[in-house]
Design an enzyme around this catalytic site. Structure first.
Site, PDB file in Angstrom:
ATOM      1  N   GLY A  82      78.481  79.577  89.848  1.00 46.99           N
ATOM      2  CA  GLY A  82      78.986  78.293  89.382  1.00 46.99           C
ATOM      3  C   GLY A  82      78.197  77.103  89.874  1.00 46.99           C
ATOM      4  O   GLY A  82      78.263  76.019  89.286  1.00 46.99           O
ATOM      5  N   ARG A 165      68.477  79.277  99.559  1.00 48.01           N
ATOM      6  CA  ARG A 165      68.816  80.446 100.368  1.00 48.01           C
ATOM      7  C   ARG A 165      68.083  81.673  99.834  1.00 48.01           C
ATOM      8  O   ARG A 165      67.656  81.704  98.676  1.00 48.01           O
ATOM      9  CB  ARG A 165      70.327  80.662 100.423  1.00 48.01           C
ATOM     10  CG  ARG A 165      71.020  80.842  99.088  1.00 48.01           C
ATOM     11  CD  ARG A 165      72.518  80.927  99.291  1.00 48.01           C
ATOM     12  NE  ARG A 165      73.209  81.302  98.049  1.00 48.01           N
ATOM     13  CZ  ARG A 165      74.497  81.574  97.983  1.00 48.01           C
ATOM     14  NH1 ARG A 165      75.241  81.523  99.086  1.00 48.01           N
ATOM     15  NH2 ARG A 165      75.066  81.899  96.845  1.00 48.01           N
ATOM     16  N   ASP A 241      83.690  88.977  95.273  1.00 52.79           N
ATOM     17  CA  ASP A 241      82.506  88.297  94.739  1.00 52.79           C
ATOM     18  C   ASP A 241      81.637  87.712  95.851  1.00 52.79           C
ATOM     19  O   ASP A 241      80.544  87.206  95.575  1.00 52.79           O
ATOM     20  CB  ASP A 241      82.905  87.205  93.748  1.00 52.79           C
ATOM     21  CG  ASP A 241      83.840  86.168  94.357  1.00 52.79           C
ATOM     22  OD1 ASP A 241      84.979  86.547  94.677  1.00 52.79           O
ATOM     23  OD2 ASP A 241      83.450  84.996  94.513  1.00 52.79           O
ATOM     24  N   ASN A 242      82.097  87.797  97.101  1.00 47.22           N
ATOM     25  CA  ASN A 242      81.311  87.331  98.249  1.00 47.22           C
ATOM     26  C   ASN A 242      80.790  88.484  99.097  1.00 47.22           C
ATOM     27  O   ASN A 242      80.338  88.266 100.220  1.00 47.22           O
ATOM     28  CB  ASN A 242      82.152  86.409  99.135  1.00 47.22           C
ATOM     29  CG  ASN A 242      82.505  85.098  98.464  1.00 47.22           C
ATOM     30  OD1 ASN A 242      81.803  84.658  97.560  1.00 47.22           O
ATOM     31  ND2 ASN A 242      83.589  84.484  98.896  1.00 47.22           N
TER      32      ASN A 242
END
Length: 481
Positions: A82, A165, A241-242
């Site tokens: 997102g 990152r 999702d992490n």
């Protein structure tokens, strides 16, 4: 620069460019992360437009990936990048490394968000990514953080920032769940084959490579969370999702390092039910592996084979936790002491919990305790309210040290290599953030330098290892962090 993820079919992502930010400025660069991808801090400083997403490197193929996931234990459906965009990968001595902007603007997966990251959260992610690497914990890395005065609304209006990152891949458990819950087994297989061939090629030799993939990811996840527990790290948002398919610490938001020990501590103010408390992290990690196992079931083919892969978790976590705790207490790996050692660990954590002892200071000062006398106890003993209870536990610990004829000097050196003196306490990050919001980035740079060598004494930086001030107890971090 290459982009292997872009070689997957278009259903896996959306190609797009980031949204430019006005008047960018450089906040900080991690020299070790830059070196990993063959760059210098000076080269990065000259590439500010690339670092903030106002320009793309040559041969970059920016994209936002789609995935789904369980959030706080509830199926959330389609999610996706997102506010992140992958712009490519580069070859390094450690293998391919993907580079990703976080905070680079709207994507088709932004839902109700603005696609931006704020300076506050970007500095936190930048510092913690590199701090975790310094601690030796599997993690994504942070190359740089750059800011802009363009405002974005969170609880208040804040300024924008972008973190670059890095990780070998940002594929996550939710990437597989996305296709499973849409009954898209062809896409599920494409993704699994991509991950195996690129990151786990040895698994191709297994009778069932997909079962082997689940077992290996489960093992890595269990070991990563054991590392978290051993250093007092709390992720804060362990949604599927992490969760990295490589067993890396991923997506730093409302994280925290344990200070006054409370096994039920919740570092995320949004987590009202305490699902992601310190004590719950190991079982949540197991639950998340089950969610991945469910998603891979069509490829594995049998429930029993899937369960066998998931059964790796508990013994892998227990073995790694025992290994890490023995190292933290300076104990050798003696099988005949295994049961007694676990009882010693349990008594230690119960004592720490009852006295709310500072986690990092306890383990660092423990190295000063001598096996044969109490002359070095005071710095450690002073952390406890119930000092007779500490004395009783210390007597048990001494007896264990004497049972293996432990040498005080050698043990202290070994313990200080695994018990950090410095961790990223929330108040330290907050001080650096407040200065950075006034365009003073010196504290970010200084803190980064300290955290990259967390096991070294660094006496000139002793203030970063002190007990937190009273005002720090009022700090709160939430999912917006």
């Amino acid at each position: 620069m290459d982009n292997s993820f872009a070689s997957l079919p278009p259903a896996f992502y959306t190609r797009l460019m980031p949204t430019p930010l006005p008047a960018p400025y450089l906040v900080a660069v991690s020299a070790p992360a830059a070196e990993l991808v063959g760059l210098t801090p000076a080269q990065l400083a000259d590439s500010l437009d690339v670092l903030i997403g106002n320009a793309a490197p040559e041969r970059a193929l920016p994209l936002a990936a789609v995935y789904s996931g369980h959030q706080f234990g509830v199926w959330a459906g389609q999610l996706g990048d997102g506010r992140a965009m992958l712009f490519g990968d580069v070859a390094t001595a450690e293998g391919p490394m993907e580079l990703q902007w976080k905070g680079a603007g709207l994507t088709p997966y932004s839902r109700m968000g603005d696609g931006r990251a704020v300076l506050r959260s970007s500095i936190r992610e930048f510092l913690c990514s590199e701090a975790m690497h310094g601690l030796g914990i599997p993690t994504s890395r942070a190359l740089s953080v750059a800011g802009s005065d363009q405002g974005v609304m969170r609880e208040t209006v804040e300024t924008s920032a972008v973190v670059v990152r890095m990780a070998p891949t940002f594929v996550r458990f939710g990437s597989f769940e996305h296709w499973f819950y849409r009954n898209k087994n062809d896409e599920l297989k494409i993704l699994a084959d991509y991950v195996i061939d690129r990151f786990y090629p040895a698994l191709r030799e297994e009778d069932n490579p997909y079962q082997a993939l689940l077992a290996e990811v489960t093992r890595r996840t269990a070991q990563m969370i054991a590392h978290w527990q051993a250093v007092g790290f709390m992720h804060g948002v362990m949604n599927t999702d992490n969760m990295s398919i490589l067993g890396l610490t991923l997506d730093y938001g409302p994280f925290g390092f344990m200070e006054a020990f409370d096994s039920d501590h919740i570092c995320n103010h949004t987590d009202q039910q305490g699902r992601y408390s310190y004590a719950n992290q190991p079982q949540v990690g197991h639950w998340n592996c089950y969610a991945l196992g469910q998603a891979l079931l069509p490829l594995i083919g049998e429930v029993e084979a899937t369960q066998a892969a998931l059964d790796v978790y508990q013994p892998a976590f227990a073995a790694k936790m025992d290994e890490l705790l023995r190292a933290k207490l300076g104990l050798s790996q003696l099988e005949q002491h295994a049961d007694a050692d676990r009882a010693l660990f349990d008594a230690m954590f119960a004592l720490m919990d009852a006295n709310h002892v500072d986690f990092t200071l306890f383990f660092r000062r423990l190295s000063g305790l001598k096996a044969a006398d109490t002359s070095g106890d005071e710095p450690l003993r002073d952390l406890f309210i119930d000092r007779p209870a500490f004395d009783a536990w210390a007597a048990q610990y001494r007896a264990r040290l004497q049972a293996e004829a432990s040498d005080d000097s050698a043990r202290q050196l070994a313990m200080n290599k695994v018990n950090p003196k410095y961790v990223l306490r929330n108040y330290l990050a907050q001080i650096a953030i407040e200065k950075a919001q006034n365009k003073d980035f010196t504290e970010v740079e200084r803190l980064l330098s300290v955290l990259q060598r967390p096991y070294d004494e660094q006496p000139e930086h002793d203030q970063y290892a002190a007990l937190p001030p009273d005002w720090a107890s009022h700090l709160e971090v939430s999912c917006s962090s």
